[in-house]
Design a protein around this motif. Structure first.
Motif, PDB file in Angstrom:
ATOM      1  N   GLN A   6      -7.983 -13.525   5.826  1.00 50.45           N
ATOM      2  CA  GLN A   6      -7.344 -13.427   7.139  1.00 50.45           C
ATOM      3  C   GLN A   6      -8.250 -14.114   8.151  1.00 50.45           C
ATOM      4  O   GLN A   6      -9.455 -13.871   8.178  1.00 50.45           O
ATOM      5  CB  GLN A   6      -7.134 -11.962   7.541  1.00 50.45           C
ATOM      6  N   ALA A   7      -7.663 -14.995   8.961  1.00 56.23           N
ATOM      7  CA  ALA A   7      -8.457 -15.756   9.932  1.00 56.23           C
ATOM      8  C   ALA A   7      -9.014 -14.842  11.017  1.00 56.23           C
ATOM      9  O   ALA A   7      -8.300 -14.021  11.575  1.00 56.23           O
ATOM     10  CB  ALA A   7      -7.593 -16.843  10.555  1.00 56.23           C
ATOM     11  N   ARG A   8     -10.316 -15.034  11.298  1.00 53.09           N
ATOM     12  CA  ARG A   8     -10.944 -14.228  12.350  1.00 53.09           C
ATOM     13  C   ARG A   8     -11.405 -15.082  13.527  1.00 53.09           C
ATOM     14  O   ARG A   8     -11.879 -14.567  14.527  1.00 53.09           O
ATOM     15  CB  ARG A   8     -12.145 -13.460  11.768  1.00 53.09           C
ATOM     16  N   LYS A   9     -11.277 -16.405  13.394  1.00 49.85           N
ATOM     17  CA  LYS A   9     -11.679 -17.308  14.478  1.00 49.85           C
ATOM     18  C   LYS A   9     -10.621 -18.403  14.614  1.00 49.85           C
ATOM     19  O   LYS A   9      -9.895 -18.701  13.682  1.00 49.85           O
ATOM     20  CB  LYS A   9     -13.033 -17.973  14.180  1.00 49.85           C
ATOM     21  N   GLY A  10     -10.606 -19.033  15.781  1.00 55.09           N
ATOM     22  CA  GLY A  10      -9.728 -20.176  15.985  1.00 55.09           C
ATOM     23  C   GLY A  10      -8.272 -19.778  16.199  1.00 55.09           C
ATOM     24  O   GLY A  10      -7.914 -18.604  16.253  1.00 55.09           O
ATOM     25  N   ARG A  11      -7.454 -20.814  16.282  1.00 55.38           N
ATOM     26  CA  ARG A  11      -6.032 -20.632  16.568  1.00 55.38           C
ATOM     27  C   ARG A  11      -5.353 -19.717  15.535  1.00 55.38           C
ATOM     28  O   ARG A  11      -4.507 -18.897  15.859  1.00 55.38           O
ATOM     29  CB  ARG A  11      -5.387 -22.026  16.586  1.00 55.38           C
ATOM     30  N   ALA A  12      -5.729 -19.879  14.266  1.00 58.59           N
ATOM     31  CA  ALA A  12      -5.091 -19.105  13.183  1.00 58.59           C
ATOM     32  C   ALA A  12      -5.322 -17.606  13.331  1.00 58.59           C
ATOM     33  O   ALA A  12      -4.529 -16.798  12.842  1.00 58.59           O
ATOM     34  CB  ALA A  12      -5.610 -19.582  11.826  1.00 58.59           C
ATOM     35  N   SER A  13      -6.409 -17.227  14.039  1.00 57.40           N
ATOM     36  CA  SER A  13      -6.720 -15.793  14.158  1.00 57.40           C
ATOM     37  C   SER A  13      -5.658 -15.047  14.974  1.00 57.40           C
ATOM     38  O   SER A  13      -5.500 -13.835  14.834  1.00 57.40           O
ATOM     39  CB  SER A  13      -8.101 -15.591  14.788  1.00 57.40           C
ATOM     40  N   TYR A  14      -4.916 -15.783  15.825  1.00 53.14           N
ATOM     41  CA  TYR A  14      -3.853 -15.136  16.618  1.00 53.14           C
ATOM     42  C   TYR A  14      -2.736 -14.609  15.728  1.00 53.14           C
ATOM     43  O   TYR A  14      -1.970 -13.738  16.136  1.00 53.14           O
ATOM     44  CB  TYR A  14      -3.240 -16.111  17.639  1.00 53.14           C
ATOM     45  N   LEU A  15      -2.628 -15.158  14.526  1.00 54.09           N
ATOM     46  CA  LEU A  15      -1.538 -14.772  13.617  1.00 54.09           C
ATOM     47  C   LEU A  15      -1.840 -13.488  12.859  1.00 54.09           C
ATOM     48  O   LEU A  15      -0.956 -12.930  12.212  1.00 54.09           O
ATOM     49  CB  LEU A  15      -1.271 -15.894  12.605  1.00 54.09           C
ATOM     50  N   GLY A  16      -3.113 -13.040  12.894  1.00 52.38           N
ATOM     51  CA  GLY A  16      -3.477 -11.825  12.167  1.00 52.38           C
ATOM     52  C   GLY A  16      -3.192 -11.969  10.685  1.00 52.38           C
ATOM     53  O   GLY A  16      -3.570 -12.973  10.061  1.00 52.38           O
ATOM     54  N   GLU A  17      -2.489 -10.997  10.127  1.00 57.07           N
ATOM     55  CA  GLU A  17      -2.241 -10.986   8.673  1.00 57.07           C
ATOM     56  C   GLU A  17      -1.368 -12.143   8.209  1.00 57.07           C
ATOM     57  O   GLU A  17      -1.390 -12.495   7.025  1.00 57.07           O
ATOM     58  CB  GLU A  17      -1.601  -9.649   8.264  1.00 57.07           C
ATOM     59  N   ARG A  18      -0.607 -12.731   9.114  1.00 55.35           N
ATOM     60  CA  ARG A  18       0.255 -13.861   8.706  1.00 55.35           C
ATOM     61  C   ARG A  18      -0.564 -15.106   8.349  1.00 55.35           C
ATOM     62  O   ARG A  18      -0.030 -16.058   7.767  1.00 55.35           O
ATOM     63  CB  ARG A  18       1.262 -14.201   9.809  1.00 55.35           C
ATOM     64  N   SER A  19      -1.855 -15.097   8.695  1.00 56.51           N
ATOM     65  CA  SER A  19      -2.700 -16.242   8.318  1.00 56.51           C
ATOM     66  C   SER A  19      -3.106 -16.166   6.833  1.00 56.51           C
ATOM     67  O   SER A  19      -3.574 -17.156   6.267  1.00 56.51           O
ATOM     68  CB  SER A  19      -3.952 -16.301   9.196  1.00 56.51           C
ATOM     69  N   ILE A  20      -2.909 -15.014   6.216  1.00 54.81           N
ATOM     70  CA  ILE A  20      -3.250 -14.849   4.796  1.00 54.81           C
ATOM     71  C   ILE A  20      -2.274 -15.677   3.939  1.00 54.81           C
ATOM     72  O   ILE A  20      -1.080 -15.719   4.212  1.00 54.81           O
ATOM     73  CB  ILE A  20      -3.187 -13.358   4.400  1.00 54.81           C
ATOM     74  N   GLY A  21      -2.823 -16.334   2.903  1.00 53.88           N
ATOM     75  CA  GLY A  21      -1.968 -17.102   2.005  1.00 53.88           C
ATOM     76  C   GLY A  21      -1.896 -18.583   2.336  1.00 53.88           C
ATOM     77  O   GLY A  21      -1.215 -19.346   1.668  1.00 53.88           O
ATOM     78  N   HIS A  22      -2.617 -18.998   3.395  1.00 56.14           N
ATOM     79  CA  HIS A  22      -2.654 -20.418   3.773  1.00 56.14           C
ATOM     80  C   HIS A  22      -4.093 -20.923   3.686  1.00 56.14           C
ATOM     81  O   HIS A  22      -5.000 -20.288   4.205  1.00 56.14           O
ATOM     82  CB  HIS A  22      -2.142 -20.599   5.206  1.00 56.14           C
ATOM     83  N   GLN A  23      -4.272 -22.078   3.038  1.00 54.08           N
ATOM     84  CA  GLN A  23      -5.616 -22.672   2.980  1.00 54.08           C
ATOM     85  C   GLN A  23      -5.974 -23.207   4.367  1.00 54.08           C
ATOM     86  O   GLN A  23      -5.144 -23.829   5.030  1.00 54.08           O
ATOM     87  CB  GLN A  23      -5.661 -23.794   1.939  1.00 54.08           C
TER      88      GLN A  23
END
Length: 199
Positions: free
Chosen positions: A162-179
């Protein structure tokens, strides 16, 4: 030993690699970012190659410092300052010598990665370019080939995070599963060392 020509080849090989993979980088960026990572880096590295052809610094540090400055001035979003900082700080750490050893490059690149972590506040496991760069720098003492493999593994390992930094971190759990696209482009930069060395 590695001279200015080697570092120019490294930047040219990176530009070619980014050019080939630009669409994939943008596709990776679409679900978790601004869908412009590939096109931004492509524009930046085209400018780097053009600038190095015009100015042709004669030291390894000079090549990387100029490349970093060029990326900061031509690449939008976060990736310009991050990649620019990486290359400028690495270049600065190499100093003014005409040739450097692979060990000196590894030490300088570590300083560059530290500067990126300080700038972006990211650590390993945050699903950023750091996840490819840290293992690559650790493996550099072994060989360029080992560093490339470590960077690619690091990038692939961002997929379940799960992204914790950058733009992707705004998505929370939805960032999981993407390289992570930044980790993926970082692995291209490291992989280009192998091409530059002709290995």
């Amino acid at each position: 030993m590695l001279d200015a020509d080697f570092f120019r080849r490294w930047m040219t090989a990176t530009a070619a690699s980014v050019d080939r993979e630009a669409q994939r980088l943008t596709d990776l960026d679409s679900p978790i970012g601004d869908a412009d990572h590939g096109s931004n880096l492509q524009r930046g590295f085209v400018a780097v190659v053009a600038t190095l052809e015009k100015e042709a610094p004669d030291t390894p540090g000079g090549v990387l410092t100029l490349a970093g400055r060029t990326l900061i001035s031509t690449v939008g979003g976060a990736s310009g300052p991050l990649y620019g900082t990486l290359l400028r700080r690495t270049g600065k750490a190499l100093g003014d010598t005409g040739e450097v050893s692979e060990e000196q490059l590894a030490d300088a690149l570590r300083a560059g990665v530290d500067a990126v972590m300080a700038l972006g506040g990211a650590a390993p496991g945050d699903k950023t370019m750091i996840d490819a760069l840290v293992p690559a720098v650790d493996a550099l003492s072994e060989s360029f080939v080992a560093a490339k493999a470590a960077a690619e593994e690091g990038a692939a390992a961002t997929t379940p995070l799960q992204a914790r930094k950058g733009r992707a971190s705004y998505l929370g759990e939805r960032s999981i599963g993407h390289q992570d696209p930044g980790a993926t482009s970082a692995s291209l930069l490291i992989g280009a060392l192998v091409e530059a060395a002709g290995e």
